[in-house]
Design an enzyme around this catalytic site. Structure first.
Site, mmCIF file in Angstrom:
data_model
loop_
_atom_site.group_PDB
_atom_site.id
_atom_site.type_symbol
_atom_site.label_atom_id
_atom_site.label_comp_id
_atom_site.label_asym_id
_atom_site.label_seq_id
_atom_site.Cartn_x
_atom_site.Cartn_y
_atom_site.Cartn_z
ATOM 1 N N HIS A 23 -3.063 62.422 45.535
ATOM 2 C CA HIS A 23 -3.335 61.077 46.064
ATOM 3 C C HIS A 23 -4.458 61.167 47.085
ATOM 4 O O HIS A 23 -4.629 62.193 47.753
ATOM 5 C CB HIS A 23 -2.084 60.481 46.710
ATOM 6 C CG HIS A 23 -2.241 59.025 47.054
ATOM 7 N ND1 HIS A 23 -2.213 58.027 46.109
ATOM 8 C CD2 HIS A 23 -2.460 58.399 48.244
ATOM 9 C CE1 HIS A 23 -2.390 56.855 46.688
ATOM 10 N NE2 HIS A 23 -2.541 57.054 47.985
ATOM 11 N N CYS A 79 -5.745 55.296 42.928
ATOM 12 C CA CYS A 79 -6.245 55.818 44.207
ATOM 13 C C CYS A 79 -7.639 56.438 44.084
ATOM 14 O O CYS A 79 -8.538 56.135 44.874
ATOM 15 C CB CYS A 79 -5.246 56.812 44.793
ATOM 16 S SG CYS A 79 -5.019 58.326 43.808
ATOM 17 N N HIS A 130 -6.281 52.501 50.840
ATOM 18 C CA HIS A 130 -5.944 53.222 49.610
ATOM 19 C C HIS A 130 -5.195 52.306 48.653
ATOM 20 O O HIS A 130 -4.692 51.245 49.032
ATOM 21 C CB HIS A 130 -5.110 54.474 49.926
ATOM 22 C CG HIS A 130 -3.696 54.198 50.362
ATOM 23 N ND1 HIS A 130 -2.626 54.948 49.939
ATOM 24 C CD2 HIS A 130 -3.171 53.248 51.186
ATOM 25 C CE1 HIS A 130 -1.516 54.500 50.469
ATOM 26 N NE2 HIS A 130 -1.813 53.474 51.237
#
Length: 414
Positions: free
Chosen positions: A377, A329, A389
């Site tokens: 994240h 990510c 993402h």
């Protein structure tokens, strides 16, 4: 003769009693076996099978923990790489200093050889070629017998040898630090792998029916996240419309006041319209485009970051990866903003500290959206409640609602 013998009763016990005792013994033995068998059948009751919701929560937790461990790994790897570069630099310096020491040593050797050929060689040559000149003679006496050129060469030699020793010491310390960083990196890697392995085991124990029910739960979760994204998009559109109408209204009012000022007499202009016009300019300047907190500071760069992220759609998530074939990510968001000329740190924990914090209702394309309580994240916001993402192992880079995970906060990098 043999037929008239009477059989002896063993141990003097009558046969009837022996029969009864035998039956009693057999009964007791059977009862003992039953007592031994019965508890074993019920001593360890089977654990109830977890519900599908519990499985989903467990798998989500494992993936989240793996994501957090991945960020720890990324940080450790960054430190290890930096330490490795430092060690390489120091070792290069050591080699360079050593070569210079050897060069000066050769020069000093030529001086000693010349003295020997001229017959003037004495303890000076021994000192010049020794490993430690100060341990053999007093240097002040030596320098008095050397030419100025020889004095400079000896001073240079001592300085370079000292510098080489210092660099070797630094290199040794850096190598020790590098070893510790590498050990930390290996530990972080094992932590990530352990979490992912456990998640795969949990999923592998599901039946086909349970997997279908789990997929249905995921679809419901995604549907709810999409509903929230559309709701956010409507709120943002309404807010943008109101702000646009407000700017247009203020612009019309300024134009009307300017027109009234031009048509009024000189005295009126000096007392009223001049002060009023300046005041209105002061009030309105805070609402102009660049300073509006709801607008990105640099829409061109934001679009470049989004274009880069879109080009990565479909590529696999791989923990610790920074492209070009796969990403995690934070590797994706770092690469996206790098394409726009903006340098971001490697981990989500550091990326969240860069730029300006933005409210969710003020999100604009290019902003970074962080998730979970530990901000482990991150995704790149593209508008209308959606982001690009790299989700988790087994998934590809994709477009998804920002409400698929618990929000932590938002940052505008530039």
């Amino acid at each position: 003769m043999a037929s008239h013998r009477r059989s002896r009763s063993r141990l003097g016990v009558p046969s009837g009693r022996r029969t009864a005792a035998g039956l009693t013994t057999a009964a007791l033995t059977s009862l003992a076996l039953l007592v031994q068998v019965a508890p074993s059948a019920t001593a360890v009751p089977r654990e109830p099978r977890p519900s599908i919701e519990e499985v989903r929560q467990r798998v989500d937790t494992l993936y989240r923990e793996a994501g957090s461990a991945t960020q720890a790994y990324n940080g450790a790897k960054e430190r290890t790489d930096a330490q490795q570069a430092r060690v390489d630099e120091l070792l290069g310096d050591v080699a360079e200093h050593t070569e210079r020491v050897n060069e000066v040593r050769r020069k000093l050797g030529s001086f000693a050889a010349a003295q020997y050929r001229s017959g003037s060689a004495h303890s000076t040559a021994t000192l010049l070629l020794a490993a430690d000149s100060k341990s053999l003679f007093d240097q002040s006496h030596l320098l008095a017998r050397l030419t100025s050129r020889q004095q400079r060469a000896l001073t240079d030699y001592e300085a370079r040898r000292s510098a080489a020793a210092i660099q070797r010491g630094k290199a040794t310390q850096s190598l020790a630090s590098l070893t510790a960083a590498q050990e930390d990196l290996r530990a972080k890697k094992k932590s990530v792998q352990a979490k992912l392995t456990e998640a795969r085991k949990v999923l592998s124990r599901l039946t086909a029916e349970e997997k279908a029910r789990l997929a249905e739960l995921e679809r419901k979760k995604q549907a709810e996240a999409e509903r929230k994204a559309k709701e956010l998009a409507r709120e943002q559109a309404a807010k943008e419309r109101e702000e646009r109408e407000q700017r247009e209204r203020e612009q019309r009012e300024r134009e009307e006041r300017e027109n009234d000022g031009h048509t009024s007499d000189g005295g009126g202009t000096g007392d009223g319209s001049g002060q009023g016009e300046d005041a209105d300019r002061g009030d309105g300047s805070g609402d102009t485009l660049p300073s509006d907190p709801a607008l990105p500071a640099d829409t061109a760069k934001a679009q470049q970051a989004i274009d880069f992220a879109r080009a990565q759609l479909g590529k696999p998530y791989v923990w610790g990866a920074t492209g070009p074939d796969s990403y995690d990510c934070s590797g994706l968001t770092q690469g996206a903003w790098r394409a726009a000329g903006v340098t971001l740190p490697r981990t989500t924990w550091d990326q969240v500290k860069v730029g300006t914090r933005i409210a969710t209702t003020d999100l604009a394309p290019g902003d970074l959206v962080f998730f979970y309580a530990d901000s482990s994240h991150v995704g790149l916001y593209i508008g209308e409640g959606q982001m690009i993402h790299a989700p988790k192992p087994g998934a590809n880079v994709r477009i998804e609602s920002i409400f698929t995970m618990p929000l932590y906060g938002n940052v505008r990098p530039a």
